[in-house]
Design a protein around this motif. Structure first.
Motif, PDB file in Angstrom:
ATOM      1  N   ARG A   1      33.048  31.990  38.428  1.00 36.73           N
ATOM      2  CA  ARG A   1      34.638  31.978  39.074  1.00 36.73           C
ATOM      3  C   ARG A   1      35.269  31.623  38.404  1.00 36.73           C
TER       4      ARG A   1
ATOM      5  N   PHE B   1      35.899  30.344  47.560  1.00 33.01           N
ATOM      6  CA  PHE B   1      34.521  31.058  47.726  1.00 33.01           C
ATOM      7  C   PHE B   1      33.876  30.032  48.567  1.00 33.01           C
TER       8      PHE B   1
ATOM      9  N   VAL C   1      35.998  36.133  41.529  1.00 38.32           N
ATOM     10  CA  VAL C   1      34.651  35.650  41.615  1.00 38.32           C
ATOM     11  C   VAL C   1      33.743  36.668  41.594  1.00 38.32           C
TER      12      VAL C   1
END
Length: 675
Positions: free
Chosen positions: A243, A251, A305
């Motif tokens: 990420r 996320f 991500v």
């Protein structure tokens, strides 16, 4: 290429080592060189191989007068958990269903169904739970009537492990789906040499990623969703993620149940990672669910991500994870005492267990018609009134529970205080009143469903209050059950079970010899002093019965199950019957074999039995195709309604031999009405 994407491709070279490619288990077929032992069930239409191979199909034109074609696998012996992946297409309209057929079982168990037509191939993933019983899988194709409709199967892959597991190396992405968004979506990345953290050898591989380069609005969301599990699961979900957050992304990982309810199970504690990071999170799911990987971007510079190597283990990740809760400790049918329920010591004895023998005046218990149930009544106390509290066992907090129970009221002039249900904490402090009685009594067992969730240890407490002896009657409860999950999350009826709530479950009338039909109804039957006041399932639902006013004495009505396949093991038929009325006739259960042998009598009851629904059981064994026949014979008077409800089959022998022998009833009319 944008800075975010350049950084993405640079950092993703550090993706973890790929999992070993899944082996393919028996039952796998790509229909290139044949059907791999799959055959069409001769009882239905036929599947046909495409002339060029690659797929097997059934279309409406080839079915003739049949509605479906059933494709049956070879006998499979896979004791460990496995996953069936289907590549299929429904053209024009129709459905495809996957069933499990345990060896030696009467019934097929539905696991998955699809009815969405498409112009391209679709992917489905279906979990097969571990079992020591050999089984077959069945694929039932039902193309709609009309030209151009068909159901086709391109590939069947059976792999070890859970369907939510994926390393994204195969084109089908393990059945994971992206929720389409015009600006941000999950994509496949990779195929370049990369250096796994746990392996010094460069490998080629794939992963899933989403980045913010095209995000145009605040909080644009991308969702990657696993296949829906088909059975409850509990264990450890693991995955790797990478990420980068330049200006902000959120996320999170959620579970989503069949009702669409989300529960967040994890989110990262840091904004960025220097490489691939492994995450392990415990899941306890009493019902089918999906795992959702969700990323929300604040704008076009929200970073990226990526995820890879999703795996699942039935062992919890963390030793401090509480074991799966068993809420069944709060179940009680009062057949053998109060179970784990108790009354407050400071009160006089308000709640007591009663049982009623079969009779034409007083209602017996809900469980069997002759067993125990719990009653609050002033005659058990020395006071003109009472407050009776019945406490259940403590259950852990932070779980959603479904509580079901049945109640019966009789003789109350006012129902305002007749029955309440509270949730108490472990200090005996009431947290919430979750239910109270609002309608008047109909002297029928009525089902109540309550879903609740609290953060602390709690217990259910039933309360009945009587302020004045002259205004109070009898308040009764029975068959308390507690399960995990939302009450709306019904598992559906299993094969061989029928409560007639949604129809007649494929039961058919015997038109050859009958002079009357079984009728599906709810509530009171039309004739006074005969028939039930409500059904057995909920008290307000449906049941099947014969209406004596539409028949002549001695007329028969037969209700037949659909064809049962036959089983090598003994079977137990369980059902509830209602035979109330001074002129009640005969109810018989017969076994009708497909080989033409004479019907075999399994169970019989004659004459008036009780004003209650009575449970009955019948053992039988039949290894060929057969049907079960419910035969009712009308008695000499109009007060001869006979009803049945809540039929189900289970592996035999029947657990309670006392229920196998029917009550003899009153036989004064037997010779007169049996012909």
């Amino acid at each position: 290429m944008s800075g975010a994407r350049l950084a993405l491709h640079g950092l993703l070279l550090l993706c973890p080592v790929l999992g070993v490619q899944h082996q393919l288990l028996p039952g796998t077929c790509n229909f290139e060189l044949g059907t791999c032992g799959y055959t069409s069930d001769p009882e239905y239409g036929s599947w046909s191989m495409n002339e060029e191979g690659h797929l097997i199909t059934v279309d409406s034109a080839s079915l003739n007068n049949q509605d479906q074609a059933v494709l049956v696998s070879p006998l499979l012996e896979q004791e460990d958990w496995s996953c069936v992946r289907l590549v299929y297409q429904i053209t024009g309209g129709g459905s495809l269903q996957l069933h499990l057929r345990p060896d030696g079982d009467n019934f097929d168990y539905p696991l998955w169904t699809a009815s969405r037509a498409s112009d391209s191939w679709l992917i489905a993933s279906v979990d097969l739970a571990n079992t020591t019983t050999p089984y077959q899988i069945l694929l039932e194709g039902r193309p709609e009537r009309g030209s151009g409709t068909s159901v086709a199967i391109f590939e069947i892959h059976i792999v070890p492990g859970y369907c939510m597991e994926c390393n994204f190396e195969e084109h089908h992405l393990c059945g994971y789906s992206n929720s389409w968004n015009p600006n941000v979506n999950w994509y496949v990345g990779g195929s370049v040499a990369r250096e796994p953290q746990s392996n010094n050898n460069n490998q080629r591989g794939y992963y899933m990623y989403v980045d913010s380069v095209y995000a145009k609005h605040f909080q644009e969301v991308a969702k990657l969703t696993s296949p829906m599990t088909t059975v409850p699961i509990a264990g450890c979900l693991s995955f790797y993620y990478n990420r980068d957050q330049e200006r902000g992304n959120i996320f999170s990982v959620f579970t989503r149940d069949q009702l669409g309810h989300y529960e967040e199970i994890w989110r990262p504690g840091v904004y960025a990672t220097s490489g691939w990071t492994q995450v392990s999170v415990d899941i306890k799911a009493p019902h089918p669910l999906e795992v959702v990987f969700e990323v929300a971007f604040n704008g076009a510079r929200g970073g990226y991500v990526a995820i890879d190597d999703i795996s699942f283990s039935p062992e919890f990740c963390h030793t401090d994870t509480e074991p799966t809760v068993d809420p069944s400790i709060a179940n009680c049918d009062f057949e053998n005492g109060l179970c784990l329920y108790h009354q407050e010591w400071t009160e006089s004895k308000v709640w007591s267990i009663m049982s009623v023998k079969p009779n034409a005046y007083r209602t017996g218990d809900h469980t069997t018609g002759t067993g125990g149930f719990l009653v609050a009544n002033t005659r058990f106390t020395l006071q003109p009134g009472y407050v009776g509290r019945l406490h259940g066992p403590l259950l852990p907090g932070n779980h959603k529970y479904c509580l079901r129970f049945y109640y019966l009221l009789h003789g109350f002039r006012k129902v305002d205080n007749a029955l309440f249900l509270y949730i108490y904490d472990e200090n005996n402090v009431a947290q919430e009143k979750v239910w109270s009685l609002t309608d008047t009594s109909r002297a029928v067992w009525t089902e109540v469903e309550i879903t609740y969730m609290k953060p602390m240890f709690t217990k259910v407490v039933f309360v009945s209050i009587c302020k004045n002896f002259w205004e109070c009657g009898l308040a009764a409860i029975d068959d308390i059950t507690v399960s995990l999950g939302d009450c709306q999350m019904t598992a559906g009826s299993l094969p061989g079970q029928c409560d007639f709530e949604g129809g007649v479950c494929g039961y058919i009338q015997d038109k050859r010899e009958d002079k009357a039909d079984w009728l599906r109804t709810r509530g009171h039957t039309p004739t006074s002093f005969t028939g039930p006041r409500g059904d057995h399932t909920t008290g307000v639902g449906y049941f099947m019965y014969i209406e004596a006013s539409l028949m002549r004495p001695g007329d028969k009505a037969r209700l037949l199950t659909s064809d049962l396949r036959g089983s090598s093991s003994p079977q137990c038929l369980v059902f509830y019957h209602h035979m109330y009325g001074s002129g009640t006739g005969i109810l018989s259960v017969l076994l009708r074999r497909a080989d033409g042998q004479r019907d075999t009598l399994l169970w019989r009851s004659r004459g008036e039995q009780s004003v209650s629904w009575m449970r009955a059981m019948a053992d039988y064994h039949c290894d060929v195709r057969h049907q079960i026949v419910f035969e009712a014979i009308r008695g000499p008077t109009l007060r001869s309604d006979i009803a049945i409800d809540d039929i189900h089959f289970q592996r035999g022998p029947c657990e309670d031999p006392a229920d196998v022998t029917p009550y003899s009833g009153f036989s004064e009319y037997f010779n007169e009405i049996e012909k």
